[in-house]
Scaffold this motif. Sequence first.
Motif, PDB file in Angstrom:
ATOM      1  N   ALA A   6       6.686   1.212  -6.778  1.00 31.38           N
ATOM      2  CA  ALA A   6       5.676   1.051  -5.738  1.00 31.38           C
ATOM      3  C   ALA A   6       4.445   0.344  -6.276  1.00 31.38           C
ATOM      4  N   HIS A  26       4.291  -0.828  -1.811  1.00 30.36           N
ATOM      5  CA  HIS A  26       4.511   0.274  -0.884  1.00 30.36           C
ATOM      6  C   HIS A  26       3.154   0.676  -0.336  1.00 30.36           C
ATOM      7  N   LEU A  28       1.806   3.598   0.173  1.00 31.98           N
ATOM      8  CA  LEU A  28       1.230   4.751  -0.533  1.00 31.98           C
ATOM      9  C   LEU A  28       0.192   5.501   0.308  1.00 31.98           C
ATOM     10  N   THR A  32       2.350  10.812   0.513  1.00 33.32           N
ATOM     11  CA  THR A  32       3.525  10.206  -0.104  1.00 33.32           C
ATOM     12  C   THR A  32       3.776  10.837  -1.468  1.00 33.32           C
ATOM     13  N   GLU A  33       5.028  11.184  -1.742  1.00 33.00           N
ATOM     14  CA  GLU A  33       5.376  11.707  -3.059  1.00 33.00           C
ATOM     15  C   GLU A  33       5.716  10.538  -3.972  1.00 33.00           C
ATOM     16  N   VAL A  34       5.119  10.550  -5.154  1.00 31.59           N
ATOM     17  CA  VAL A  34       5.394   9.515  -6.148  1.00 31.59           C
ATOM     18  C   VAL A  34       5.795  10.181  -7.458  1.00 31.59           C
ATOM     19  N   ARG A  42       1.669  13.961  -5.346  1.00 32.57           N
ATOM     20  CA  ARG A  42       1.457  13.503  -3.965  1.00 32.57           C
ATOM     21  C   ARG A  42       0.169  12.702  -3.914  1.00 32.57           C
ATOM     22  N   ARG A  46      -6.297   8.040  -0.163  1.00 34.74           N
ATOM     23  CA  ARG A  46      -5.967   6.617  -0.214  1.00 34.74           C
ATOM     24  C   ARG A  46      -7.095   5.832   0.423  1.00 34.74           C
ATOM     25  N   VAL A  76       8.655   5.548  -5.926  1.00 39.07           N
ATOM     26  CA  VAL A  76       8.812   6.261  -4.664  1.00 39.07           C
ATOM     27  C   VAL A  76      10.288   6.293  -4.297  1.00 39.07           C
TER      28      VAL A  76
END
Length: 78
Positions: A6, A26, A28, A32-34, A42, A46, A76
């Motif tokens: 991502a 991505h 993000l 969103t889980e990364v 998470r 952002r 991701v």
Amino acid sequence: MTLVTAGRVGKAHGRDGSFYVDGADHPLVEGTEVVLASRAHRVARRAGGDDRPLIQLSGLGDRDAVAPLRGELLLVEV
């Protein structure tokens, strides 16, 4: 589970553990889980533009926690 890139951890911003994402591929969005350095996080916050998002991840509490991760891949699930 298939993980894709991502972006990469970029320059830290501020003292709260926020950082810019270099080469973002991505959106993000918050929640969103990364996967970063083999650990799941998470997106807690952002900001910034789509070309250079500014994010804060859960579990990374300050600038000192982010600095050694600069350049690491953000992954991701797709």
